[in-house]
Scaffold this motif. Structure first.
Motif, PDB file in Angstrom:
ATOM      1  N   TRP A  60      37.942  26.224   3.404  1.00 26.11           N
ATOM      2  CA  TRP A  60      38.685  27.267   2.711  1.00 26.11           C
ATOM      3  C   TRP A  60      39.455  28.184   3.653  1.00 26.11           C
ATOM      4  CZ3 TRP A  60      40.367  27.154  -1.948  1.00 26.11           C
ATOM      5  CH2 TRP A  60      39.672  26.479  -2.936  1.00 26.11           C
ATOM      6  N   ARG A  61      38.867  28.537   4.796  1.00 30.42           N
ATOM      7  CA  ARG A  61      39.553  29.443   5.724  1.00 30.42           C
ATOM      8  C   ARG A  61      40.883  28.856   6.177  1.00 30.42           C
ATOM      9  NH1 ARG A  61      36.085  30.513  10.492  1.00 30.42           N
ATOM     10  NH2 ARG A  61      37.891  31.696  11.147  1.00 30.42           N
ATOM     11  N   LEU A  62      40.916  27.559   6.410  1.00 31.41           N
ATOM     12  CA  LEU A  62      42.170  26.902   6.796  1.00 31.41           C
ATOM     13  C   LEU A  62      43.056  26.654   5.575  1.00 31.41           C
ATOM     14  CD1 LEU A  62      40.859  24.272   9.373  1.00 31.41           C
ATOM     15  CD2 LEU A  62      41.968  26.457   9.847  1.00 31.41           C
ATOM     16  N   ALA A  63      42.442  26.268   4.469  1.00 35.09           N
ATOM     17  CA  ALA A  63      43.206  25.930   3.264  1.00 35.09           C
ATOM     18  C   ALA A  63      44.050  27.105   2.787  1.00 35.09           C
ATOM     19  CB  ALA A  63      42.271  25.467   2.154  1.00 35.09           C
ATOM     20  N   VAL A  64      43.464  28.291   2.757  1.00 36.29           N
ATOM     21  CA  VAL A  64      44.208  29.461   2.263  1.00 36.29           C
ATOM     22  C   VAL A  64      45.414  29.736   3.163  1.00 36.29           C
ATOM     23  CG1 VAL A  64      44.090  31.957   1.873  1.00 36.29           C
ATOM     24  CG2 VAL A  64      42.265  30.469   1.036  1.00 36.29           C
ATOM     25  N   ARG A  65      45.225  29.663   4.467  1.00 33.16           N
ATOM     26  CA  ARG A  65      46.359  29.872   5.385  1.00 33.16           C
ATOM     27  C   ARG A  65      47.430  28.798   5.173  1.00 33.16           C
ATOM     28  NH1 ARG A  65      42.679  30.259  10.547  1.00 33.16           N
ATOM     29  NH2 ARG A  65      41.149  31.626   9.614  1.00 33.16           N
ATOM     30  N   ASP A  66      46.986  27.556   4.985  1.00 27.89           N
ATOM     31  CA  ASP A  66      47.939  26.459   4.746  1.00 27.89           C
ATOM     32  C   ASP A  66      48.725  26.678   3.464  1.00 27.89           C
ATOM     33  OD1 ASP A  66      46.868  25.270   7.027  1.00 27.89           O
ATOM     34  OD2 ASP A  66      45.802  23.694   5.928  1.00 27.89           O
ATOM     35  N   ILE A  67      48.039  27.091   2.408  1.00 27.29           N
ATOM     36  CA  ILE A  67      48.695  27.332   1.122  1.00 27.29           C
ATOM     37  C   ILE A  67      49.730  28.445   1.268  1.00 27.29           C
ATOM     38  CG2 ILE A  67      48.335  28.124  -1.250  1.00 27.29           C
ATOM     39  CD1 ILE A  67      45.471  26.791  -0.995  1.00 27.29           C
ATOM     40  N   GLU A  68      49.350  29.517   1.939  1.00 26.76           N
ATOM     41  CA  GLU A  68      50.289  30.625   2.151  1.00 26.76           C
ATOM     42  C   GLU A  68      51.529  30.163   2.911  1.00 26.76           C
ATOM     43  OE1 GLU A  68      47.661  33.445   4.007  1.00 26.76           O
ATOM     44  OE2 GLU A  68      47.181  34.385   2.089  1.00 26.76           O
ATOM     45  N   ALA A  69      51.361  29.241   3.851  1.00 33.18           N
ATOM     46  CA  ALA A  69      52.499  28.732   4.635  1.00 33.18           C
ATOM     47  C   ALA A  69      53.357  27.765   3.829  1.00 33.18           C
ATOM     48  CB  ALA A  69      51.989  28.045   5.902  1.00 33.18           C
ATOM     49  N   ALA A  70      52.750  27.082   2.856  1.00 31.97           N
ATOM     50  CA  ALA A  70      53.436  25.966   2.199  1.00 31.97           C
ATOM     51  C   ALA A  70      54.161  26.317   0.906  1.00 31.97           C
ATOM     52  CB  ALA A  70      52.433  24.844   1.923  1.00 31.97           C
ATOM     53  N   VAL A  71      53.836  27.416   0.273  1.00 35.19           N
ATOM     54  CA  VAL A  71      54.498  27.737  -1.000  1.00 35.19           C
ATOM     55  C   VAL A  71      55.940  28.133  -0.690  1.00 35.19           C
ATOM     56  CG1 VAL A  71      54.536  29.282  -2.986  1.00 35.19           C
ATOM     57  CG2 VAL A  71      52.365  28.341  -2.166  1.00 35.19           C
ATOM     58  N   ASP A  72      56.860  27.295  -1.153  1.00 33.68           N
ATOM     59  CA  ASP A  72      58.262  27.411  -0.773  1.00 33.68           C
ATOM     60  C   ASP A  72      59.111  26.654  -1.796  1.00 33.68           C
ATOM     61  OD1 ASP A  72      60.170  28.014   1.677  1.00 33.68           O
ATOM     62  OD2 ASP A  72      60.612  25.952   1.072  1.00 33.68           O
ATOM     63  N   PRO A  73      60.348  27.063  -2.014  1.00 33.19           N
ATOM     64  CA  PRO A  73      61.201  26.337  -2.958  1.00 33.19           C
ATOM     65  C   PRO A  73      61.370  24.855  -2.613  1.00 33.19           C
ATOM     66  CG  PRO A  73      62.232  28.402  -2.322  1.00 33.19           C
ATOM     67  CD  PRO A  73      61.019  28.237  -1.459  1.00 33.19           C
ATOM     68  N   ASN A  74      61.257  24.490  -1.342  1.00 29.56           N
ATOM     69  CA  ASN A  74      61.454  23.100  -0.920  1.00 29.56           C
ATOM     70  C   ASN A  74      60.190  22.253  -0.978  1.00 29.56           C
ATOM     71  OD1 ASN A  74      64.281  23.277  -0.178  1.00 29.56           O
ATOM     72  ND2 ASN A  74      63.575  24.626   1.454  1.00 29.56           N
ATOM     73  N   VAL A  75      59.062  22.842  -1.334  1.00 26.03           N
ATOM     74  CA  VAL A  75      57.797  22.101  -1.392  1.00 26.03           C
ATOM     75  C   VAL A  75      57.452  21.824  -2.850  1.00 26.03           C
ATOM     76  CG1 VAL A  75      55.329  22.158  -0.876  1.00 26.03           C
ATOM     77  CG2 VAL A  75      56.980  23.035   0.803  1.00 26.03           C
ATOM     78  N   TYR A  76      57.389  20.537  -3.184  1.00 26.52           N
ATOM     79  CA  TYR A  76      57.111  20.105  -4.552  1.00 26.52           C
ATOM     80  C   TYR A  76      55.629  20.219  -4.898  1.00 26.52           C
ATOM     81  CZ  TYR A  76      56.810  17.016  -8.604  1.00 26.52           C
ATOM     82  OH  TYR A  76      56.571  16.500  -9.853  1.00 26.52           O
ATOM     83  N   ALA A  77      54.757  19.837  -3.944  1.00 26.64           N
ATOM     84  CA  ALA A  77      53.325  19.786  -4.250  1.00 26.64           C
ATOM     85  C   ALA A  77      52.484  19.933  -2.988  1.00 26.64           C
ATOM     86  CB  ALA A  77      52.974  18.470  -4.938  1.00 26.64           C
ATOM     87  N   LEU A  78      51.231  20.273  -3.205  1.00 27.90           N
ATOM     88  CA  LEU A  78      50.236  20.255  -2.146  1.00 27.90           C
ATOM     89  C   LEU A  78      49.333  19.051  -2.367  1.00 27.90           C
ATOM     90  CD1 LEU A  78      49.045  23.990  -2.068  1.00 27.90           C
ATOM     91  CD2 LEU A  78      50.894  22.917  -0.767  1.00 27.90           C
TER      92      LEU A  78
END
Length: 166
Positions: free
Chosen positions: A75-93
């Motif tokens: 979770w500690r890494l996942a939350v940071r990754d999610i924060e970095a990845a939410v973007d108009p150019n990202v369709y999915a995680l």
């Protein structure tokens, strides 16, 4: 969210921290590209890799491929990754080692907050559940129905084999 299920004939994994792979990905003809923050990134480079996600997403998606980002499981890494990845150019995680439906619901809650903060349409960021344990395998129906963001599932063969002792 448009409710459409993606049709991907090919998905290319791209380590987000290797510029030549990111720059070459649009020429490969894949229907989707997964920018990897998980297995292909050494622990000491994960923070730097996260900083490259948005630029890499724009580059990789420039030829029309859907861009996905594979996040980490702790979770500690996942939350940071999610924060970095939410973007108009990202369709999915792509979410590895999904344990149960609650796992995806928690991620969906984080996504909703980030999408609102960033002015994205609610539900913009979809989820691909990666089933990698025997316990999760027997919960696939609940996992698939966990949230309307779930548009796909995969079976992670290596981790699944380890989980089952095969």
């Amino acid at each position: 969210m448009d409710g459409k299920i993606p049709l991907w004939r090919s998905i290319l994994f791209v380590p987000v921290n290797v510029d030549r792979f990111v720059n070459g990905a649009p020429r490969r003809g894949a229907d989707a590209c997964i920018l990897d923050l998980e297995d292909s990134i050494p622990a000491s480079e994960k923070s730097e890799a996260r900083q490259k996600v948005r630029t890499a997403a724009e580059t990789v998606g420039s030829a029309g491929a859907d861009v996905l980002v594979r996040i980490n499981r702790p979770w500690r890494l996942a939350v940071r990754d999610i924060e970095a990845a939410v973007d108009p150019n990202v369709y999915a995680l792509a979410v590895p080692k999904v344990a149960n439906a609650g796992h995806l619901c928690a991620i969906a809650e984080i996504l909703s907050e980030l999408e609102a903060e960033r002015g994205l349409e609610p539900g913009h960021t979809r989820l691909i559940a990666m089933i990698e344990t025997a316990d999760a395998y027997f919960q696939v129906r609940d996992i698939a129905a966990a949230n309307s963001r779930v548009v796909g599932m995969t079976l992670g063969q290596e981790d699944f084999a380890l989980s089952t002792g095969m």
